[in-house]
Scaffold this motif. Structure first.
Motif, PDB file in Angstrom:
ATOM      1  N   UNK A 221       0.809  -1.226   0.000  1.00  0.00           N
ATOM      2  CA  UNK A 221       0.000   0.000   0.000  1.00  0.00           C
ATOM      3  C   UNK A 221       0.838   1.270   0.000  1.00  0.00           C
ATOM      4  N   UNK A 222       2.164   1.149  -0.023  1.00  0.00           N
ATOM      5  CA  UNK A 222       3.011   2.331  -0.015  1.00  0.00           C
ATOM      6  C   UNK A 222       2.731   3.183  -1.250  1.00  0.00           C
ATOM      7  N   UNK A 223       2.713   4.491  -1.070  1.00  0.00           N
ATOM      8  CA  UNK A 223       2.517   5.481  -2.132  1.00  0.00           C
ATOM      9  C   UNK A 223       1.077   5.581  -2.616  1.00  0.00           C
ATOM     10  N   UNK A 224       0.161   4.796  -2.058  1.00  0.00           N
ATOM     11  CA  UNK A 224      -1.238   4.864  -2.475  1.00  0.00           C
ATOM     12  C   UNK A 224      -2.005   5.975  -1.770  1.00  0.00           C
ATOM     13  N   UNK A 288      -5.561   7.543 -16.971  1.00  0.00           N
ATOM     14  CA  UNK A 288      -5.571   7.811 -15.540  1.00  0.00           C
ATOM     15  C   UNK A 288      -5.001   9.195 -15.214  1.00  0.00           C
ATOM     16  N   UNK A 289      -4.028   9.635 -15.996  1.00  0.00           N
ATOM     17  CA  UNK A 289      -3.516  10.990 -15.780  1.00  0.00           C
ATOM     18  C   UNK A 289      -4.586  12.035 -16.082  1.00  0.00           C
ATOM     19  N   UNK A 305       1.311  11.903  -5.501  1.00  0.00           N
ATOM     20  CA  UNK A 305       2.312  12.250  -6.511  1.00  0.00           C
ATOM     21  C   UNK A 305       3.043  11.008  -7.004  1.00  0.00           C
ATOM     22  N   UNK A 306       3.304  10.087  -6.089  1.00  0.00           N
ATOM     23  CA  UNK A 306       3.979   8.853  -6.492  1.00  0.00           C
ATOM     24  C   UNK A 306       3.119   8.061  -7.474  1.00  0.00           C
ATOM     25  N   UNK A 307       1.817   8.038  -7.244  1.00  0.00           N
ATOM     26  CA  UNK A 307       0.923   7.336  -8.162  1.00  0.00           C
ATOM     27  C   UNK A 307       0.907   8.015  -9.522  1.00  0.00           C
ATOM     28  N   UNK A 308       0.902   9.343  -9.529  1.00  0.00           N
ATOM     29  CA  UNK A 308       0.946  10.074 -10.793  1.00  0.00           C
ATOM     30  C   UNK A 308       2.235   9.775 -11.550  1.00  0.00           C
ATOM     31  N   UNK A 309       3.337   9.606 -10.820  1.00  0.00           N
ATOM     32  CA  UNK A 309       4.598   9.249 -11.474  1.00  0.00           C
ATOM     33  C   UNK A 309       4.517   7.868 -12.113  1.00  0.00           C
ATOM     34  N   UNK A 310       3.807   6.961 -11.465  1.00  0.00           N
ATOM     35  CA  UNK A 310       3.638   5.626 -12.052  1.00  0.00           C
ATOM     36  C   UNK A 310       2.805   5.713 -13.324  1.00  0.00           C
ATOM     37  N   UNK A 311       1.754   6.539 -13.302  1.00  0.00           N
ATOM     38  CA  UNK A 311       0.971   6.739 -14.526  1.00  0.00           C
ATOM     39  C   UNK A 311       1.855   7.296 -15.646  1.00  0.00           C
TER      40      UNK A 311
END
Length: 337
Positions: A221-224, A288-289, A305-311
């Motif tokens: 669940x990290x970064x979620x 998703x972005x 922000x971490x999730x946006x970086x993954x996108x």
């Protein structure tokens, strides 16, 4: 004084084949065409109803009932996207479809592959999770939210699943008949070193993005964000697993495709892997972005922000894979043309 071109027997037969009208679809393709067209109806009807002000499938208190330009544009764009499936089906099954320029067909086919592949795999997986009683409810958490009635998701995603299967059944034989030789890549040689560099960048990018999604799939669940982490379910894990697999496929497919030799029949499966993985990773990363720019429809917190970086990483991976696929196909086209 005019001269008349002289053709060898093989050139004459090739010329006649180009001039002959394309045969109509067989019974199997006609069935798939009807199924694909019928599968667009529920989604198109729902979107048209919402744009006209209907509240069908929208419960009281839903954010969808609030006026807003973003939601109106989103409904209009997604309605147009699903309507384009009708045109794509006709191109794949009508004689005039053979005269459509390759890029004008492959671009929407690539987008359709990307958007529908995760649904084809993720939605049935979530239904299986729910049937087995594992997790907090199949399509419930990821494909179901309080802003819509539950039946809407079942109808819509079932339609998307049928669309995806029917389109695959139509596109694969069409591509085999029209571009089958290009699946072998550049005749007799590897692709240029620059393509290998792009593929070499796609592989670690896909590995990184895939690893993060698989981490989430197995309960990480990290970064979620706190709220999304608290709402984690096995159904959400299925979706993360699918996106992780697509990212890995994009990177691995690009590498294998860059190494495929033209005269060896090894290009078909790497091409399928790179095409599917790149399309799904690129389109869903972009989707998703874009969605993150609008309101949170379930009323929760937005992506971190971490999730946006993954996108963004998904978009980069998919774009690199798409470059390799394009280079593979166009290199063969130039040698044949």
């Amino acid at each position: 004084m005019t001269t008349r071109a002289v053709h060898t027997p093989s050139e004459w037969r090739a010329k006649q084949a180009r001039q002959a009208p394309a045969p109509g679809p067989g019974a199997g393709r006609r069935v798939l065409r009807a199924v694909a067209l019928a599968a667009t109806v529920p989604y198109l009807c729902l979107k048209a109803a919402w744009l006209s002000g209907s509240r069908i499938g929208i419960p009281d208190g839903s954010v969808l009932l609030e006026p807003g330009l973003f939601l109106t544009l989103a409904n209009a764009v997604t309605l147009a996207m699903d309507a384009s499936v009708i045109l794509l089906v006709l191109v794949l099954t009508r004689p005039w479809g053979r005269r459509v320029p390759a890029w004008l067909l492959t671009v929407p086919a690539f987008v359709a592959t990307g958007l529908l592949t995760p649904i084809l795999t993720g939605f049935p997986g979530q239904l299986l999770i729910r049937a087995l009683g594992l997790g907090a409810g199949g399509p419930g958490k990821t494909y179901q939210a309080p802003f819509l009635d539950p039946w809407v998701f079942t109808v819509v995603y079932t339609g998307f699943t049928v669309q995806g299967l029917a389109l695959a059944g139509l596109f694969v034989p069409y591509a085999r008949e029209r571009w089958g030789r290009r699946w072998q890549g550049a005749a007799g040689k590897r692709l240029p070193p620059s393509t290998g560099v792009v593929a070499g960048a796609a592989a670690p990018a896909g590995l990184m993005v895939g690893a993060v999604h698989l981490y989430w799939a197995f309960g990480g669940t990290a970064a979620l964000g706190a709220e999304r982490a608290a709402e984690y379910s096995a159904a959400a894990g299925v979706v993360s697993a699918v996106h992780g697999a697509c990212a890995l496929a994009a990177g691995a497919g690009a590498m294998l495709l860059a190494r495929a030799r033209g005269r060896e029949r090894r290009g078909r499966w790497p091409l399928a892997l790179a095409w599917t993985g790149s399309a799904a990773t690129l389109t869903w990363g972009l989707w998703m972005l874009i969605a993150s720019l609008g309101p949170e429809l379930d009323g929760g917190e937005g992506p971190t922000r971490a999730t946006l970086l993954i996108y963004a990483g998904q978009m980069i991976t998919g774009s690199l894979g798409a470059v390799v696929v394009t280079r593979f196909l166009t290199s063969r086209s130039r040698r044949e043309g």
